[in-house]
Scaffold this active site. Structure first.
Site, PDB file in Angstrom:
ATOM      1  CE  LYS A 178      41.949 -12.419  26.496  1.00 58.40           C
ATOM      2  NZ  LYS A 178      42.954 -12.333  27.583  1.00 58.40           N
ATOM      3  CB  CYS A 287      35.120 -10.987  42.262  1.00 57.68           C
ATOM      4  SG  CYS A 287      34.578 -12.599  41.739  1.00 57.68           S
TER       5      CYS A 287
HETATM    6  P1  ADP Z   1      42.139  -8.278  36.197  1.00 58.78           P
HETATM    7  O1  ADP Z   1      42.338  -6.973  36.877  1.00 58.78           O
HETATM    8  O2  ADP Z   1      41.524  -9.350  37.005  1.00 58.78           O
HETATM    9  O3  ADP Z   1      43.314  -8.731  35.387  1.00 58.78           O
HETATM   10  P2  ADP Z   1      40.904  -7.619  33.690  1.00 58.78           P
HETATM   11  O4  ADP Z   1      39.495  -7.166  33.486  1.00 58.78           O
HETATM   12  O5  ADP Z   1      41.992  -6.710  33.276  1.00 58.78           O
HETATM   13  O6  ADP Z   1      40.948  -7.981  35.212  1.00 58.78           O
HETATM   14  O7  ADP Z   1      41.146  -9.012  32.991  1.00 58.78           O
HETATM   15  C1  ADP Z   1      40.151 -10.023  32.864  1.00 58.78           C
HETATM   16  C2  ADP Z   1      40.201 -10.593  31.464  1.00 58.78           C
HETATM   17  O8  ADP Z   1      39.882  -9.540  30.545  1.00 58.78           O
HETATM   18  C3  ADP Z   1      41.574 -11.103  31.047  1.00 58.78           C
HETATM   19  O9  ADP Z   1      41.401 -12.226  30.198  1.00 58.78           O
HETATM   20  C4  ADP Z   1      42.150  -9.941  30.265  1.00 58.78           C
HETATM   21  O10 ADP Z   1      43.109 -10.347  29.330  1.00 58.78           O
HETATM   22  C5  ADP Z   1      40.896  -9.439  29.565  1.00 58.78           C
HETATM   23  N1  ADP Z   1      40.954  -8.044  29.091  1.00 58.78           N
HETATM   24  C6  ADP Z   1      41.668  -7.006  29.578  1.00 58.78           C
HETATM   25  N2  ADP Z   1      41.456  -5.896  28.851  1.00 58.78           N
HETATM   26  C7  ADP Z   1      40.583  -6.233  27.861  1.00 58.78           C
HETATM   27  C8  ADP Z   1      39.955  -5.541  26.773  1.00 58.78           C
HETATM   28  N3  ADP Z   1      40.177  -4.256  26.545  1.00 58.78           N
HETATM   29  N4  ADP Z   1      39.112  -6.240  25.976  1.00 58.78           N
HETATM   30  C9  ADP Z   1      38.863  -7.541  26.209  1.00 58.78           C
HETATM   31  N5  ADP Z   1      39.409  -8.242  27.202  1.00 58.78           N
HETATM   32  C10 ADP Z   1      40.251  -7.613  28.021  1.00 58.78           C
END
Ligand code: ADP
Length: 485
Positions: A178, A287
């Site tokens: 994903k 990061c």
């Molecule tokens: P960033 O701030 O770098 O966007 P995120 O942690 O939000 O960091 O995103 C990193 C990855 O995690 C992306 O692929 C995002 O779609 C996914 N992501 C965000 N929220 C969730 C969630 N609740 N469960 C699983 N994956 C998630």
């Protein structure tokens, strides 16, 4: 073809060796340098994720039992195809992510190296024979864990994927990926090449769509043996909690807030040049980007002078024109930088260079910010403790070694750290004292196919790359065979 023309690339999900349309509405992918919509991608949700897991589960027995040389051959073929397709892949990445073309091409090259390294390493995932009583043989075998769910971020939209998939498929795992919604096209372009390399159906699958439901299905499924994630600390914790009921293996590469310490005996030119190159790589959206710059008081004036002089050479622009640095990924990314700067300056920090959003001319529709040097940063400012993810160099002055080690460790994160010094005692003491998974001494190149990458504390656990990265994808099985009475 105009410079912003998107090369041809798939927009559908790839499940069980087929390109499929998702059950949800399509969403746009935009260029952060221009605000233009590049294309729309299909989206799925729970059902597509379940289908991808089922496909990966079905593919696992055959893939994991292939002779390792055959799995390596598929991977080397993929590496060759990626290498040949570097220009298209780099262009797609620059258009959806914003980084300069040279950096994008460098990322593609690192994928090629990573695949070849893991294809070779797969052939050396040795077990052990442990000395045993003569009546028995004690074996340690290494077996692939099974289906792996991989969730990746937008800042390295291609390499974050390959560094997860390569060791997994090398040892016989199968994958459901994903990618981040900001940068799905780099992931899709890779999937096209998996297909072209004729990987068997189901070995690698990609699901696009809202992260929450997809992440929940992946992390809770009893058919998924491992979750590997790179992204924010908050989301990493959610996934870890969701994965706990099924007792999955979990690897988390989360946020960082790297200290960068310049000791008085350091090569100051090297320290400043390296700081600029590292900080403006991907516009600070990394990061392991240096985020707190500790400078010894005896060299503070000279370092500041060099920094303000050299930062003027940093060019900002559309990644397609290959400047030093491109735009930020989106409005939220820009807002965070603006808010951190406002907070810091209100509390007494001084802007020595930059400090403003770029909004005129070629910058008007993108998320651009000036390269910035901020002095007199103190512990009461958000920027001292929060990950920045932008083009800001915050300076902090220190007096002695013990004090700076303590300050460098004064963060919830523990991913990368760097320091510049020549005295051997300082190098030994500081590299021991830093609570970080990676320490760069007079260098910041800490990410290689062969070396362990990962963090401590709230930066997560598990390692990627190198032999440690491969070990994350195997189970250790002890077999005790009685050979005589
Ligand atoms: P960033 O701030 O770098 O966007 P995120 O942690 O939000 O960091 O995103 C990193 C990855 O995690 C992306 O692929 C995002 O779609 C996914 N992501 C965000 N929220 C969730 C969630 N609740 N469960 C699983 N994956 C998630």
């Amino acid at each position: 073809m105009t410079k912003h023309q998107l090369p041809s690339v798939e927009t559908r999900l790839y499940i069980n060796g087929e390109w499929v349309e998702g059950s949800k509405e399509k969403i746009p992918v935009t260029n952060p340098a221009t605000g233009d919509v590049l294309t729309e991608i299909h989206q799925g949700a729970e059902a597509e994720t379940e289908a991808a897991i089922a496909a990966a589960k079905k593919a696992f027995p055959t893939w994991s039992e292939l002779p390792v040389t055959e799995r390596a051959a598929y991977m080397n073929k993929l590496a060759d195809l990626i290498e040949e397709d570097t220009n298209r892949l780099a262009t797609i990445m620059t258009l959806e992510q914003g980084k300069p073309l040279t950096q994008a091409a460098g990322e593609i090259k690192s994928n090629v190296e990573n695949l070849r390294w893991n294809a070779a390493q797969a052939q050396r995932v040795f077990g052990e024979i442990i000395p045993s009583p003569p009546t028995n043989q004690w074996q340690v075998r290494k077996q692939p864990v099974g289906v792996v769910g991989a969730i990746t971020p937008w800042n390295f939209p291609s390499n974050m994927i390959i560094r997860k998939i390569a060791p997994g498929i090398a040892v016989g795992c199968t994958i459901v990926l994903k990618p981040a919604k900001e940068t799905p096209l780099s992931a899709l372009a890779l999937m096209e090449l998996f297909e072209k390399a004729e990987f068997p159906a189901g070995v690698v699958n990609i699901v696009l769509g809202d992260a929450k439901p997809i992440g929940k299905v992946l992390s809770e499924s009893e058919d998924v043996a491992k979750i590997t994630f790179t992204g924010s600390t908050n989301v990493g914790k959610i996934l870890n909690q969701q994965a706990s009921d099924s007792l999955k293996k979990v690897s988390l590469e989360l946020g960082g807030h790297a200290p960068y310490i310049i000791f008085p005996d350091a090569d100051l030119e090297l320290a400043v040049d390296t700081l600029i190159t590292t900080k403006f790589r991907n516009n600070g959206q990394v990061c392991v980007s240096p985020n707190r710059i500790f400078v010894h008081q005896d060299v503070k004036e000279e370092v500041t002078h060099l920094l303000v002089e050299k930062i003027q050479e940093v060019t900002v622009g559309d990644g397609m024109d290959d400047p030093t640095t491109g735009p930020l990924i989106n409005q939220a990314g820009l807002d965070k930088v603006v808010a951190q700067l406002k907070d810091a300056t209100e509390k007494g920090a001084k802007v020595l260079f930059g400090g403003q959003q770029l909004t005129e001319g070629e910058y008007q529709n993108g998320f651009f910010f000036q390269p910035t040097v901020l002095d007199e940063v103190t512990t009461d400012m958000d920027i001292y403790y929060e990950e920045t993810f932008g083009p800001v160099i915050p300076l902090i002055t220190f007096e002695d070694e013990d004090e700076v080690i303590k300050a460098a460790n004064d963060t919830e994160f523990g991913l990368a750290s760097y320091f510049f010094a020549n005295n051997i005692q300082t190098i030994d003491k500081v590299s021991r004292g830093l609570d970080y998974g990676m320490v760069g001494v007079n260098d910041t190149a800490i990410s290689n196919s062969a070396t362990p990458f990962g963090g401590m504390k709230h930066s997560g656990f598990g390692r990627e790359n190198g032999i440690y990265g491969v070990e994350e994808y195997v189970e250790v099985k002890f077999v005790n065979i009685r050979t005589a009475k």
